[in-house]
Design a protein around this motif. Structure first.
Motif, PDB file in Angstrom:
ATOM      1  N   VAL A 787       0.827  -1.215   0.000  1.00 41.69           N
ATOM      2  CA  VAL A 787       0.000   0.000   0.000  1.00 41.69           C
ATOM      3  C   VAL A 787       0.858   1.260   0.000  1.00 41.69           C
ATOM      4  N   TRP A 788       1.995   1.226   0.664  1.00 40.30           N
ATOM      5  CA  TRP A 788       2.818   2.432   0.823  1.00 40.30           C
ATOM      6  C   TRP A 788       3.982   2.493  -0.151  1.00 40.30           C
ATOM      7  N   ASN A 789       4.072   1.553  -1.071  1.00 41.76           N
ATOM      8  CA  ASN A 789       5.161   1.571  -2.053  1.00 41.76           C
ATOM      9  C   ASN A 789       4.960   2.730  -3.025  1.00 41.76           C
ATOM     10  N   GLY A 790       6.076   3.316  -3.446  1.00 44.36           N
ATOM     11  CA  GLY A 790       6.023   4.356  -4.467  1.00 44.36           C
ATOM     12  C   GLY A 790       5.678   5.735  -3.962  1.00 44.36           C
ATOM     13  N   LEU A 791       5.524   5.918  -2.655  1.00 48.77           N
ATOM     14  CA  LEU A 791       5.210   7.241  -2.103  1.00 48.77           C
ATOM     15  C   LEU A 791       6.490   8.033  -1.863  1.00 48.77           C
ATOM     16  N   SER A 792       6.363   9.353  -1.903  1.00 47.62           N
ATOM     17  CA  SER A 792       7.482  10.217  -1.518  1.00 47.62           C
ATOM     18  C   SER A 792       7.585  10.235   0.003  1.00 47.62           C
ATOM     19  N   PRO A 793       8.699  10.741   0.557  1.00 45.56           N
ATOM     20  CA  PRO A 793       8.817  10.774   2.029  1.00 45.56           C
ATOM     21  C   PRO A 793       7.650  11.482   2.720  1.00 45.56           C
ATOM     22  N   ALA A 794       7.249  12.654   2.222  1.00 44.39           N
ATOM     23  CA  ALA A 794       6.145  13.388   2.861  1.00 44.39           C
ATOM     24  C   ALA A 794       4.839  12.617   2.718  1.00 44.39           C
ATOM     25  N   GLU A 795       4.631  12.000   1.553  1.00 47.46           N
ATOM     26  CA  GLU A 795       3.414  11.220   1.337  1.00 47.46           C
ATOM     27  C   GLU A 795       3.371   9.998   2.242  1.00 47.46           C
ATOM     28  N   LEU A 796       4.526   9.364   2.447  1.00 53.66           N
ATOM     29  CA  LEU A 796       4.577   8.194   3.331  1.00 53.66           C
ATOM     30  C   LEU A 796       4.247   8.592   4.768  1.00 53.66           C
ATOM     31  N   ALA A 797       4.803   9.709   5.234  1.00 58.82           N
ATOM     32  CA  ALA A 797       4.513  10.172   6.601  1.00 58.82           C
ATOM     33  C   ALA A 797       3.015  10.410   6.771  1.00 58.82           C
ATOM     34  N   ALA A 798       2.378  11.031   5.768  1.00 56.48           N
ATOM     35  CA  ALA A 798       0.936  11.294   5.845  1.00 56.48           C
ATOM     36  C   ALA A 798       0.145   9.996   5.825  1.00 56.48           C
ATOM     37  N   ALA A 799       0.553   9.051   4.967  1.00 53.66           N
ATOM     38  CA  ALA A 799      -0.204   7.802   4.821  1.00 53.66           C
ATOM     39  C   ALA A 799      -0.143   6.948   6.079  1.00 53.66           C
ATOM     40  N   VAL A 800       1.041   6.874   6.724  1.00 53.98           N
ATOM     41  CA  VAL A 800       1.141   6.020   7.926  1.00 53.98           C
ATOM     42  C   VAL A 800       0.524   6.699   9.145  1.00 53.98           C
ATOM     43  N   ARG A 819      -4.440  15.318  -2.259  1.00 53.75           N
ATOM     44  CA  ARG A 819      -4.918  14.549  -3.405  1.00 53.75           C
ATOM     45  C   ARG A 819      -3.793  13.715  -4.009  1.00 53.75           C
ATOM     46  N   GLY A 820      -4.176  12.675  -4.728  1.00 58.26           N
ATOM     47  CA  GLY A 820      -3.201  11.861  -5.439  1.00 58.26           C
ATOM     48  C   GLY A 820      -2.770  10.637  -4.655  1.00 58.26           C
ATOM     49  N   PRO A 821      -1.461  10.342  -4.613  1.00 56.77           N
ATOM     50  CA  PRO A 821      -0.970   9.096  -4.008  1.00 56.77           C
ATOM     51  C   PRO A 821      -1.377   8.913  -2.544  1.00 56.77           C
ATOM     52  N   VAL A 822      -1.385  10.003  -1.755  1.00 58.15           N
ATOM     53  CA  VAL A 822      -1.753   9.870  -0.337  1.00 58.15           C
ATOM     54  C   VAL A 822      -3.201   9.419  -0.206  1.00 58.15           C
ATOM     55  N   ALA A 823      -4.095  10.081  -0.920  1.00 51.63           N
ATOM     56  CA  ALA A 823      -5.515   9.714  -0.854  1.00 51.63           C
ATOM     57  C   ALA A 823      -5.726   8.283  -1.313  1.00 51.63           C
ATOM     58  N   ASP A 824      -4.994   7.869  -2.363  1.00 52.12           N
ATOM     59  CA  ASP A 824      -5.126   6.495  -2.858  1.00 52.12           C
ATOM     60  C   ASP A 824      -4.647   5.491  -1.811  1.00 52.12           C
ATOM     61  N   ALA A 825      -3.494   5.792  -1.168  1.00 53.67           N
ATOM     62  CA  ALA A 825      -2.944   4.880  -0.153  1.00 53.67           C
ATOM     63  C   ALA A 825      -3.879   4.785   1.050  1.00 53.67           C
ATOM     64  N   VAL A 826      -4.455   5.918   1.451  1.00 58.03           N
ATOM     65  CA  VAL A 826      -5.354   5.902   2.606  1.00 58.03           C
ATOM     66  C   VAL A 826      -6.642   5.155   2.266  1.00 58.03           C
ATOM     67  N   ASP A 827      -7.151   5.347   1.058  1.00 59.80           N
ATOM     68  CA  ASP A 827      -8.351   4.597   0.648  1.00 59.80           C
ATOM     69  C   ASP A 827      -8.084   3.093   0.703  1.00 59.80           C
ATOM     70  N   GLU A 828      -6.905   2.686   0.244  1.00 59.01           N
ATOM     71  CA  GLU A 828      -6.556   1.263   0.287  1.00 59.01           C
ATOM     72  C   GLU A 828      -6.415   0.786   1.737  1.00 59.01           C
TER      73      GLU A 828
END
Length: 933
Positions: A787-800, A819-828
């Protein structure tokens, strides 16, 4: 004066004790003061080789017993090493681990032991620091020791003593289970020293310790080394709660206090006690107790400072300091002010000026220089640490604190003041328990400094002095286990000892020990309730017809009306959100309710995608802050427009004053005219309610003249039936309950591939066994699914962040996300959580907490390098901006989880690298200002 013969006999006894307990004699000589009886008894038990449980009041000196265990471990080297495991393994030196519940206590104890034994003999292991971890004495948080035990760490070699300070923390519903895990899993060769506050079931706890740890001596002391005097402040008069010690034992309140409070309450009822000023002309009683500055001034005049004034609200603590500043209170000398400024400036040099302004630094410093401070979890940690240091040194004289201070580091005072006897526990406002009262007032009286301590309760009409006497005199603070199996615990236990032995270990927990003992009392209560239900049923019987059937119709109507009311509330909230989204700068609106009710002008519409709209407004009372849809019972209506200067600074008092004057100058009414009562049209048109009411009117029992009497008995029976069913479920679920829960967890983990069918731990299970967080299984599933693969550092911090953050209070609206990768990771992540929750529900397991999106924007913006002011303003908070202390605490938890991902064998190399980059991005600014030891 004793005779020569008595002195000779005492000397003989002392010599005999020294011969029997040589280590204790050495230790006592180094202390420089005489040991109390309970300290000596506990230390003697330790030297005899027994484990020990010490229960004593706050400040009684329990830690001396823990320090004696340290002395025994160091004394055993090198002459008395722990024997070798086999012929090829050399003997190892004896060690002592000193565990504490929080990092601040660990840091404090580390400094104490270093000062006594030297830095080379003492180590420290917490989430933030790792210093000299192979030393013979290591101070650590309890979680660190738990993790060592599961990992089979080589650091455990030679461990002879474990001191568990504040062991009553095992009642903590979030972290308490860790204490039991440690107690159960420690090798049998380790001697356990348990230090606890006074609890009323010490014998029960000790009985359990004997079953799992072997011989354990129980030493209980109710004696306070510094006597505590209880008082009540009624208006401007201070009364003793008890006339003397004998009255205190009998709970007999001082007769003069009773007479005066009754007379005051009577005058209030007659309307004589109202103060002049706004509202003085209203009918009915009105009581205004002493102002906070007056209380502090009174304590200062009576020589009762330094004092801790407990106010069970963060906002209340901050307001109290401001009130004292506004009153011109100053408690420090010029020399003290200079020293305060020197200490403060030395601790905040690394914080940029722009951050200091956001953090309210100058107002905070002004309060400190006058000897005044707040202390609560919403403060920046370095600010709290400075307050603690200055208070212990006697430079800060009055601290307004929430109850969290009573659980923190050693910070005693001469006097403790309780403003109220009610606190918010996260769900509701509840009365203080005797245990909580004892814990709070236990801070009063500094050993070696004060002859006596003082506890003051501020009287108000709803406080009965006899109730306070009961709180002050009752010693009912039972220790209740909060232990329950988790996914992480299950794979670690199965991997360490196997499935069946793991079951047996869980059955030996204090939780199961207490559950088995409680079943008998619950069964008796069920029997009594059943008999009462039958009696209520007889009273509810109606000769006109089946009253149970009639009553069921009444219940169905009430349930339907509540459902419709909830639906209407949702619609009103949606209308308020829509109206706030339409606001523009300069719009004058009316805030209809809450603390900020009245006219306000919009400074910033803030509709930029941070969840629900929370515009920044300035009220005509000069308050600037963000309001939320929760402040609007009706849609916000634009009443007028005024010009707001282009670069308006809402932090400037002068600018706020001028613009607030313009708002008042519109001539609009501060309060809207009250609307008529709520329409019941929607309820009346509901077909289901219409049908139910028709059936109710045509039922035979509707014509019964005693219908309402029957209904009251039926309602009592319904409530008692519900309570009794809960009791039955508790009885059936108690015996062997932990083992059953463990079996269900094992079945779920087997189905998901963390355990093999033969009970072996799989690679995925080993990865889960190294995830230490409340949502351990959800994190493991996110790693396995990428779920968290391919995120940038800031996006990973937000997702976890969504799996660790938990808002202080429930917010109905879902927070928005980048919007974008963070929202997708959180939805998953939410999808995975839904799958896990469904599995848990099917097996009757406690559900994993739903991910909370409220911290995603703040940590995302922070990791991207944005300013602290913007970051705190983007929090999904009910009361406006996120407090800096909350931000730091949650950001550190995000960093902790990122650290686990960086070290996880289940994460891809790219994810581990990103996690390390995210840690570096988050660990800046205020996150880097933690105490170095």
């Amino acid at each position: 004066m004793s005779s020569p013969a008595e002195r000779y006999a005492a000397a003989r006894r002392k010599a005999a004790q020294a011969a029997q307990f040589p280590a204790l004699d050495e230790f006592a000589l180094e202390l420089g003061f005489d040991l109390d009886d309970f300290q000596r008894e506990a230390c003697q038990s330790l030297e005899r080789g027994s484990g020990v449980l010490v229960c004593a009041p706050t400040g009684a000196g329990k830690t001396v017993v823990g320090e004696f265990a340290v002395h025994l471990a160091l004394r055993g080297r090198p002459d008395d090493p722990v024997p070798a495991v086999d012929a090829t393994t050399p003997p190892v030196r004896r060690k002592c681990f000193y565990t504490t519940p929080i990092k601040a206590l660990s840091n404090q104890k580390y400094h104490d032991l270093v000062a006594r034994y030297g830095a080379e003999q003492v180590g420290l292991l917490t989430g933030d620091n790792a210093i000299n971890g192979d030393a013979p004495v290591v101070v650590m948080t309890t979680e660190v020791l738990r993790n060592m035990l599961y990992a089979g760490s080589s650091t455990l070699q030679g461990l002879a003593y474990v001191v568990m300070d504040e062991v009553h923390y095992l009642a903590d519903r979030f972290r308490g289970g860790v204490w039991e895990e440690v107690i159960i899993h420690l090798p049998a060769s380790v001697t356990l020293v348990s230090l606890s506050a006074t609890v009323s079931n010490a014998e029960e706890f000790a009985d359990w310790l004997v079953t799992v740890r072997g011989e354990t001596a129980v030493v209980v002391s109710e004696h306070r080394p510094v006597p505590l005097w209880q008082h009540m402040l009624v208006g401007k008069r201070m009364f003793d709660l008890f006339h003397d010690a004998d009255a205190a034992r009998k709970h007999d309140v001082h007769p003069e206090l009773l007479r005066y409070t009754r007379e005051t309450a009577r005058r209030l009822e007659l309307g004589e006690g109202r103060s002049a000023g706004p509202g003085a002309g209203r009918r009915g009683p009105r009581w205004r107790g002493p102002l906070r500055p007056d209380i502090v001034d009174r304590l200062d005049r009576e020589g009762l400072l330094p004092a801790i004034l407990f106010i069970f609200s963060r906002a209340g603590c901050a307001a109290a300091v401001q009130q004292c500043l506004a009153a011109g209170l100053r408690l420090t000398s010029a020399e003290e002010r200079a020293e305060i400024r020197r200490v403060v400036e030395s601790r905040v040099t690394a914080i940029p000026g722009e951050d200091l302004s956001v953090l309210g630094y100058w107002e905070w410093l002004d309060g400190l220089e006058r000897g005044l401070a707040a202390h609560h979890a919403g403060m920046l940690p370095v600010f709290k640490e400075v307050v603690e240091e200055l208070f212990v040194r006697g430079l800060v004289k009055a601290v307004f604190a929430t109850e969290t201070l009573a659980l923190g580091i050693n910070m005693p005072a001469r006097c403790v003041v309780l403003e109220r006897l009610v606190k918010y526990n996260g769900e509701a406002h509840v009365d203080l328990t005797p245990g909580e009262y004892t814990q709070l007032t236990g801070r009063a009286g500094r050993r070696g400094i004060d002859v006596e301590g003082h506890a003051v309760v501020v009287w108000s009409p709803e406080i009965d002095p006899r109730h306070v006497a009961g709180l002050a005199s009752t010693r009912t603070y039972p220790l209740r286990s909060s232990f329950r199996p988790s996914y992480n615990m299950a794979v670690n236990l199965v991997g360490t000892v196997g499935a069946e032995p793991a079951r047996a270990l869980l059955e030996s927990s204090f939780a199961q020990f207490q559950a088995d003992r409680s079943v008998v009392g619950l069964a008796r209560q069920v029997q009594r309730n059943t008999e009462t239900i039958e009696a209520y049923g007889a009273e509810a019987a109606c000769h006109h017809g089946d009253f149970d059937e009639y009553f069921a119709l009444r219940v169905a109507i009430a349930d339907r009306e509540k459902a419709i009311a909830r639906q209407g509330q949702t619609q009103r909230k949606a209308a308020a959100v829509a109206s706030l989204e339409r606001l523009r700068v300069g719009d004058v609106i009316r805030v209809p309710s809450g603390r900020r009710a009245g006219l306000a002008v919009v400074l910033d519409p803030a509709t930029g995608g941070f969840g629900e709209p929370r515009p920044l407004v300035l009220t005509q009372d000069r308050w600037a802050g963000r309001v939320s849809p929760g402040d609007f019972t009706t849609p916000a209506e634009v009443l007028a427009r005024i010009r707001v200067p282009k670069h308006f600074n809402h932090r400037s008092p002068g600018a706020r004053r001028d613009l607030a004057a313009e708002v008042s100058g519109t001539g609009l009414d501060r309060h809207a005219g009250r609307r008529g009562g709520r329409s019941r049209q929607a309820t009346g048109e509901d077909h289901q309610i219409t049908q139910l009411r028709s059936e109710l009117r045509h039922h035979p029992c509707h014509a019964c003249p005693e219908r309402e009497d029957h209904a009251r008995w039926a309602e009592r029976r319904r409530r008692l039936e519900r309570d009794t069913e809960e009791l039955r479920e508790r009885v059936s679920g108690r015996t062997g309950s932990l083992a059953r829960t463990f079996d269900r967890i094992v079945a779920l983990l087997t189905e998901r591939g963390y355990l093999a069918r033969d009970g072996a731990v799989t690679d995925a299970g080993r990865m889960l066994g190294r995830i230490w967080t409340e949502a351990d299984l959800l994190v493991a599933e996110c790693l396995r699914r990428g779920v968290w693969n391919g995120l940038s550092p800031a996006e990973l911090a937000a997702a976890v962040s969504v799996v660790v953050f938990e808002a202080r209070r429930d917010v109905d609206e879902r927070a928005s996300l980048p919007r974008g990768p963070v929202a997708d990771a959180v939805d998953e992540t939410l999808k995975l959580w839904g799958e896990i929750e469904a599995d848990e529900a099917a097996r009757g397991l406690t559900a994993t907490r739903e991910p909370d999106l409220g911290f995603a924007w703040p940590v995302y913006r922070w990791a991207r390098g944005e300013a602290l002011a913007k970051v705190l303003g983007s929090g999904h908070e009910i009361d406006g901006e996120m407090p800096a202390g909350d931000f730091v605490r949650w950001a550190r938890q995000v960093v902790d989880l990122l650290g686990q991902l960086a070290d996880s064998g289940g994460a891809s190399p790219e994810l581990r690298s990103t996690a390390r980059q995210a840690i570096a991005a988050v660990n800046r600014g205020v996150l880097a200002y933690h105490t170095s030891v």
